[in-house]
Design an enzyme around this catalytic site. Structure first.
Site, PDB file in Angstrom:
ATOM      1  N   HIS A 216     -15.664 -29.180 -25.393  1.00  0.00           N
ATOM      2  CA  HIS A 216     -14.438 -28.300 -24.929  1.00  0.00           C
ATOM      3  C   HIS A 216     -15.397 -27.117 -24.911  1.00  0.00           C
ATOM      4  CE1 HIS A 216     -10.462 -29.021 -25.310  1.00  0.00           C
ATOM      5  NE2 HIS A 216      -9.772 -28.677 -25.107  1.00  0.00           N
ATOM      6  N   ASP A 220     -10.815 -21.991 -23.031  1.00  0.00           N
ATOM      7  CA  ASP A 220      -9.289 -22.559 -22.228  1.00  0.00           C
ATOM      8  C   ASP A 220      -9.543 -23.532 -21.241  1.00  0.00           C
ATOM      9  OD1 ASP A 220      -6.608 -23.364 -22.385  1.00  0.00           O
ATOM     10  OD2 ASP A 220      -6.032 -21.632 -21.547  1.00  0.00           O
ATOM     11  N   GLY A 223      -9.273 -28.730 -19.472  1.00  0.00           N
ATOM     12  CA  GLY A 223      -8.728 -30.014 -19.205  1.00  0.00           C
ATOM     13  C   GLY A 223      -8.852 -30.191 -17.816  1.00  0.00           C
TER      14      GLY A 223
END
Length: 487
Positions: A216, A220, A223
């Site tokens: 990650h 943001d 995904g």
């Protein structure tokens, strides 16, 4: 869940590879050049990219968009004028910009592969910059638990932890910011090693996607980047970008959580299913491609005639081989449906008077093989392909007349307009309702699976039989649930 450094491929990765993709890829590779050179395939790829671009924003909850408008945008292009007031929860201009960013990223993946570049951390940052260029902010949680909007760092690693809270209050820990650079270097290095070892694309795509999401690395948009990296693996293999839609969200989350526990199999299966559907949809493109190919053949007619003679013998052999497979699968299905019929009759014999449960079948070449065309074509429409019943068709039905009439229908037929050794089996259920003058109307036709069972001359018979039995059991359970709801 506590953060752990990423791990290389599991030791059993060979067993996780898809058994049904290699035969399908063999058929695809033989027709790929002819399909890619057609105008219709280019249109197909444009629509596929638009579908990915729209659905990824929905999965990431960047916006909502109803299904009807989504279909319109996929068919006609990304245009503000096509999105009416109330069709989305964000300003239309912002939604269009976010979709176009995703489209540009997908196009960039093809350019990346065409330029024969290799994956790097620098390119990953470029990808994030492109995907988020119209996203200025993201949500963050304060120490007191308040959700606030903060500026988004675009194209660079995160500077603060981004660990989400689960609904049960537990924390899911991702890689600490100070470890991101080294973990990303390790991810890229292992990926290059896997390319040298020629790891199957579906295995590598799932591994790369999952390990990236474990890190990650961005504040943001992780995904979106992860799915682009998976698409990159598939595009490098000359397959299709990864297509996941809002309907896949539940399976996608569950598979990702299973991968967090060390089991990549469900994520690999989900990615394999996406590729299988793309292959089938592309192989089923309409007659336009064939007519374009014929125009090219006119230019070299004399050579083409010779090639055609040689090829036709080869194609005939392939068709005979796959029809032999179909006959075996037909027998397996017939026996299994008869077993189900016997079980139902036994279970209801003391409960329902005048219950009728029976099977009817028509093997290839039977005078009734043209029956049930309407149901088969309607099922094909639901699954988005062209069902060709001219060259080959056999079917089996299980009729259950217990208080109402429910039918489960299996159909073996050709996918697409041209028959070159690829067959499919579809499955649907429907009701027959009493109508005037003794007629019985067909209603509520439903496909029993969102994935066709496809097979070709390139399959290995042992694997094919096991694949089919698993698929058949899923179909039958779904069909019985459909019957149960009608009681």
């Amino acid at each position: 869940m506590h953060w752990q450094p990423i791990e290389d491929l599991p030791s059993n990765w060979e067993k996780l590879a898809s058994a049904e993709l290699p035969p399908l890829v063999t058929v695809w590779n033989e027709q790929a050049q002819r399909l890619r050179s057609s105008g219709e395939f280019k249109t197909f790829m444009e629509r596929l990219s638009r579908e990915i671009a729209i659905e990824t924003g929905i999965i990431e909850r960047l916006y909502t968009l109803d299904r009807g408008i989504t279909r319109l945008l996929i068919e006609q292009g990304i245009n503000e004028a096509l999105i009416p007031h109330g069709a989305t929860n964000r300003p239309v201009k912002q939604v269009v910009s976010l979709i176009q960013d995703q489209e540009a990223a997908i196009e960039g993946l093809f350019d990346f592969v065409g330029g024969q570049r290799t994956l790097s951390t620098f390119y990953t940052k470029q990808l994030h910059q492109l995907l988020t260029q119209n996203q200025d902010s993201t949500e963050a949680e304060t120490p007191t638990g308040q959700i606030i909007s903060v500026p988004l760092i675009q194209g660079d690693w995160k500077r603060l932890p981004n660990n989400p809270k689960r609904p049960d209050g537990s924390m899911h820990e991702y890689c600490p910011p100070e470890q991101v650079a080294s973990e990303m270097d390790r991810l890229v290095e292992w990926h290059h090693q896997h390319q040298t070892r020629q790891i199957p694309p579906e295995v590598e795509a799932a591994w790369l996607h999952h390990r990236f999401t474990q890190i990650h690395p961005f504040q943001d948009g992780n995904g979106r980047v992860a799915r682009c990296l998976a698409s990159l693996v598939f595009i490098q293999a000359e397959w299709f970008p990864l297509v996941l839609t809002r309907d896949d969200t539940g399976a996608y989350i569950a598979a990702s959580e299973q991968a967090d526990k060390g089991d990549l199999s469900n994520l690999i299966n989900l990615f394999s299913k996406s590729q299988k559907q793309a292959f089938i949809r592309s192989l089923g493109l309409s007659e336009q491609i064939l007519s374009e190919a014929r125009r090219a053949q006119v230019v070299i007619a004399s050579i083409a005639d010779k090639l055609k003679q040689n090829q036709s013998a080869s194609i005939q052999n392939r068709c005979r081989k796959v029809e032999g497979f179909a006959a075996n699968l037909f027998e397996i299905a017939s026996n299994r449906l008869q077993d189900i019929a016997n079980d139902i009759k036994l279970s209801v014999q003391n409960l329902v008077s005048e219950a009728q449960v029976f099977t009817v079948s028509a093997p290839a070449g039977d005078s009734r093989s043209y029956y049930h065309r309407y149901q088969v074509v309607e099922t094909a429409k639901q699954l988005g392909y062209f069902a060709n019943l001219r060259h080959y068709h056999s079917w089996i039905q299980l009729a259950i007349n217990v208080e109402s009439t429910t039918t489960i229908l299996l159909s073996f037929h050709v996918l697409g307009h041209e028959y070159r050794g690829l067959l499919v089996c579809s499955a649907c259920a429907y009701h027959r309702d009493n109508a005037e003058e003794g007629e019985r109307n067909i209603s509520d036709i439903q496909a029993l699976t969102d994935s066709l069972f496809q097979f070709s001359y390139a399959d290995e018979e042992g694997n094919l039989t096991e694949r089919f039995k698993q698929w058949l059991e899923y179909v039958l359970v779904t069909g019985l649930e459909y019957w149960n709801k009608s009681l």
